[in-house]
Write a protein that holds these residues in place. Sequence first.
Motif, PDB file in Angstrom:
ATOM      1  N   GLY A  93      14.783   4.707 -22.022  1.00  0.00           N
ATOM      2  CA  GLY A  93      13.369   4.741 -22.368  1.00  0.00           C
ATOM      3  C   GLY A  93      12.481   5.274 -21.265  1.00  0.00           C
ATOM      4  O   GLY A  93      11.284   4.979 -21.223  1.00  0.00           O
ATOM      5  N   MET A  94      13.068   6.066 -20.365  1.00  0.00           N
ATOM      6  CA  MET A  94      12.302   6.645 -19.256  1.00  0.00           C
ATOM      7  C   MET A  94      12.247   8.161 -19.375  1.00  0.00           C
ATOM      8  O   MET A  94      13.271   8.806 -19.622  1.00  0.00           O
ATOM      9  N   ALA A  95      11.072   8.728 -19.155  1.00  0.00           N
ATOM     10  CA  ALA A  95      10.900  10.180 -19.074  1.00  0.00           C
ATOM     11  C   ALA A  95      10.609  10.534 -17.624  1.00  0.00           C
ATOM     12  O   ALA A  95       9.612  10.085 -17.053  1.00  0.00           O
ATOM     13  N   LYS A  96      11.466  11.337 -17.038  1.00  0.00           N
ATOM     14  CA  LYS A  96      11.298  11.702 -15.628  1.00  0.00           C
ATOM     15  C   LYS A  96      10.102  12.637 -15.430  1.00  0.00           C
ATOM     16  O   LYS A  96       9.888  13.559 -16.218  1.00  0.00           O
ATOM     17  N   ILE A  97       9.377  12.379 -14.350  1.00  0.00           N
ATOM     18  CA  ILE A  97       8.309  13.275 -13.900  1.00  0.00           C
ATOM     19  C   ILE A  97       8.814  14.119 -12.735  1.00  0.00           C
ATOM     20  O   ILE A  97       8.683  15.341 -12.713  1.00  0.00           O
ATOM     21  N   GLY A  98       9.403  13.457 -11.746  1.00  0.00           N
ATOM     22  CA  GLY A  98       9.912  14.165 -10.576  1.00  0.00           C
ATOM     23  C   GLY A  98      10.798  13.254  -9.754  1.00  0.00           C
ATOM     24  O   GLY A  98      10.842  12.034  -9.956  1.00  0.00           O
ATOM     25  N   VAL A  99      11.525  13.834  -8.801  1.00  0.00           N
ATOM     26  CA  VAL A  99      12.439  13.090  -7.940  1.00  0.00           C
ATOM     27  C   VAL A  99      12.132  13.432  -6.488  1.00  0.00           C
ATOM     28  O   VAL A  99      11.505  14.456  -6.186  1.00  0.00           O
ATOM     29  N   GLY A 100      12.613  12.559  -5.574  1.00  0.00           N
ATOM     30  CA  GLY A 100      12.407  12.852  -4.164  1.00  0.00           C
ATOM     31  C   GLY A 100      13.102  11.854  -3.260  1.00  0.00           C
ATOM     32  O   GLY A 100      13.744  10.909  -3.709  1.00  0.00           O
ATOM     33  N   ARG A 101      12.969  12.085  -1.962  1.00  0.00           N
ATOM     34  CA  ARG A 101      13.599  11.217  -0.971  1.00  0.00           C
ATOM     35  C   ARG A 101      12.995   9.820  -0.999  1.00  0.00           C
ATOM     36  O   ARG A 101      13.677   8.826  -0.792  1.00  0.00           O
ATOM     37  N   ASP A 102      11.693   9.752  -1.244  1.00  0.00           N
ATOM     38  CA  ASP A 102      10.999   8.483  -1.406  1.00  0.00           C
ATOM     39  C   ASP A 102       9.695   8.766  -2.141  1.00  0.00           C
ATOM     40  O   ASP A 102       9.493   9.886  -2.654  1.00  0.00           O
ATOM     41  N   ALA A 103       8.810   7.789  -2.212  1.00  0.00           N
ATOM     42  CA  ALA A 103       7.613   7.929  -3.039  1.00  0.00           C
ATOM     43  C   ALA A 103       6.690   9.049  -2.578  1.00  0.00           C
ATOM     44  O   ALA A 103       5.906   9.573  -3.381  1.00  0.00           O
ATOM     45  N   ALA A 104       6.767   9.429  -1.313  1.00  0.00           N
ATOM     46  CA  ALA A 104       5.906  10.509  -0.831  1.00  0.00           C
ATOM     47  C   ALA A 104       6.175  11.813  -1.562  1.00  0.00           C
ATOM     48  O   ALA A 104       5.278  12.646  -1.730  1.00  0.00           O
ATOM     49  N   ASP A 105       7.406  12.008  -2.016  1.00  0.00           N
ATOM     50  CA  ASP A 105       7.776  13.247  -2.710  1.00  0.00           C
ATOM     51  C   ASP A 105       7.375  13.257  -4.176  1.00  0.00           C
ATOM     52  O   ASP A 105       7.419  14.313  -4.816  1.00  0.00           O
ATOM     53  N   VAL A 106       7.025  12.101  -4.728  1.00  0.00           N
ATOM     54  CA  VAL A 106       6.751  12.033  -6.169  1.00  0.00           C
ATOM     55  C   VAL A 106       5.366  11.458  -6.469  1.00  0.00           C
ATOM     56  O   VAL A 106       5.107  11.003  -7.577  1.00  0.00           O
ATOM     57  N   ALA A 107       4.465  11.494  -5.503  1.00  0.00           N
ATOM     58  CA  ALA A 107       3.109  11.003  -5.737  1.00  0.00           C
ATOM     59  C   ALA A 107       2.457  11.796  -6.869  1.00  0.00           C
ATOM     60  O   ALA A 107       2.564  13.023  -6.916  1.00  0.00           O
ATOM     61  N   PHE A 108       1.786  11.114  -7.797  1.00  0.00           N
ATOM     62  CA  PHE A 108       1.170  11.827  -8.927  1.00  0.00           C
ATOM     63  C   PHE A 108      -0.025  12.642  -8.480  1.00  0.00           C
ATOM     64  O   PHE A 108      -0.372  13.649  -9.098  1.00  0.00           O
ATOM     65  N   LEU A 109      -0.682  12.252  -7.378  1.00  0.00           N
ATOM     66  CA  LEU A 109      -1.814  13.014  -6.851  1.00  0.00           C
ATOM     67  C   LEU A 109      -1.842  12.882  -5.340  1.00  0.00           C
ATOM     68  O   LEU A 109      -1.854  11.770  -4.813  1.00  0.00           O
ATOM     69  N   SER A 165       0.849  -1.192   0.000  1.00  0.00           N
ATOM     70  CA  SER A 165       0.000   0.000   0.000  1.00  0.00           C
ATOM     71  C   SER A 165       0.878   1.233   0.000  1.00  0.00           C
ATOM     72  O   SER A 165       2.115   1.151   0.017  1.00  0.00           O
ATOM     73  N   GLY A 166       0.256   2.400   0.010  1.00  0.00           N
ATOM     74  CA  GLY A 166       0.986   3.652   0.023  1.00  0.00           C
ATOM     75  C   GLY A 166       1.764   3.891   1.296  1.00  0.00           C
ATOM     76  O   GLY A 166       2.584   4.806   1.360  1.00  0.00           O
ATOM     77  N   SER A 167       1.556   3.058   2.314  1.00  0.00           N
ATOM     78  CA  SER A 167       2.276   3.229   3.580  1.00  0.00           C
ATOM     79  C   SER A 167       3.348   2.159   3.793  1.00  0.00           C
ATOM     80  O   SER A 167       4.008   2.153   4.831  1.00  0.00           O
ATOM     81  N   THR A 168       3.538   1.274   2.839  1.00  0.00           N
ATOM     82  CA  THR A 168       4.528   0.202   2.977  1.00  0.00           C
ATOM     83  C   THR A 168       5.948   0.760   2.890  1.00  0.00           C
ATOM     84  O   THR A 168       6.275   1.508   1.970  1.00  0.00           O
ATOM     85  N   THR A 169       6.787   0.393   3.837  1.00  0.00           N
ATOM     86  CA  THR A 169       8.162   0.893   3.883  1.00  0.00           C
ATOM     87  C   THR A 169       9.125  -0.117   3.254  1.00  0.00           C
ATOM     88  O   THR A 169       8.783  -1.280   3.017  1.00  0.00           O
ATOM     89  N   ALA A 170      10.349   0.324   3.028  1.00  0.00           N
ATOM     90  CA  ALA A 170      11.381  -0.564   2.494  1.00  0.00           C
ATOM     91  C   ALA A 170      11.640  -1.727   3.445  1.00  0.00           C
ATOM     92  O   ALA A 170      11.865  -2.862   3.003  1.00  0.00           O
ATOM     93  N   LEU A 171      11.609  -1.459   4.754  1.00  0.00           N
ATOM     94  CA  LEU A 171      11.835  -2.520   5.726  1.00  0.00           C
ATOM     95  C   LEU A 171      10.747  -3.580   5.639  1.00  0.00           C
ATOM     96  O   LEU A 171      11.035  -4.789   5.662  1.00  0.00           O
ATOM     97  N   GLU A 172       9.505  -3.160   5.493  1.00  0.00           N
ATOM     98  CA  GLU A 172       8.404  -4.121   5.368  1.00  0.00           C
ATOM     99  C   GLU A 172       8.526  -4.935   4.083  1.00  0.00           C
ATOM    100  O   GLU A 172       8.288  -6.149   4.079  1.00  0.00           O
ATOM    101  N   THR A 173       8.901  -4.275   2.998  1.00  0.00           N
ATOM    102  CA  THR A 173       9.084  -4.988   1.731  1.00  0.00           C
ATOM    103  C   THR A 173      10.242  -5.971   1.828  1.00  0.00           C
ATOM    104  O   THR A 173      10.165  -7.095   1.317  1.00  0.00           O
TER     105      THR A 173
END
Length: 258
Positions: free
Chosen positions: A224-240, A150-158
């Motif tokens: 073959g990748m077009a960047k949208i944005g960068v960040g510390r983790d996914a919270a910084d690059v959420a599309f919405l 989910s959107g709250s899953t951390t690297a440690l949990e994965t």
Amino acid sequence: MRISIHTQLDYDLPHTTDILLQMEAAQLPEQFVESAHIALSPVEHFARVAAHDDIGERIWIRASGRFTVDYRSTVSIDRLLGDLGSLPEVPPHQLPGETVQYMLPSRFCQSDQFQTFVDAEFGSLRGGPRVIAIRDWVASHLTYVPGSSSGSTTALETFVKRQGVCRDYAHVVTTLVRASGIPARVVAVYALGVEPQDFHAVSEVFLGGEWHLVDATGMAREGGMAKIGVGRDAADVAFLTAYGTALLNNQSVQVGPA
């Protein structure tokens, strides 16, 4: 390489809601946005603001009721592709100031908890060879399972569950690279080869004085990748990001050769 992008979002907003969008391909030296158009349903407020590290833009929206977005663009990618295995790491004391934040733990990338592991697993390797070993380790030890996180899953949990989606792969790679003393960040991209096609998340590592994209899922290639944005983790690059209730009706992402 030229790629064509078509993204559609469809939400219901029961109440007036502030929304932060980040879904447009960024205009960067290594990628040129040849054409772009974004169409939104009627909104009360629309304002563009700089995104993280000034890579790409975010859009502040205030709206209610049915909220739709239709984004189309064509992007030409001219990224220099180096041999990752030959790239040296930059000693911490020589790192540019803007990279320091990507050496530190973040909400979803708890790199401070993985130093013992990376020393034991990858201790004989440095620089690019270590990043390749980390990428390959994640690719071989994680299973891509849609809906497993989910959107709250951390690297440690994965790391413990050993399954996830692109976001989780990017978090684990980023975390292990940071624990190795190499700056790493999460990047939202549009990419050829992603199945099922969607917003895609990869890692980006700082080696040899430059940033290099790394995808442990094996679906996307750096060219073959077009960047949208960068960040510390996914919270910084959420599309919405909705500051209120937003009910998803439909979402579609299509990326193909142009």
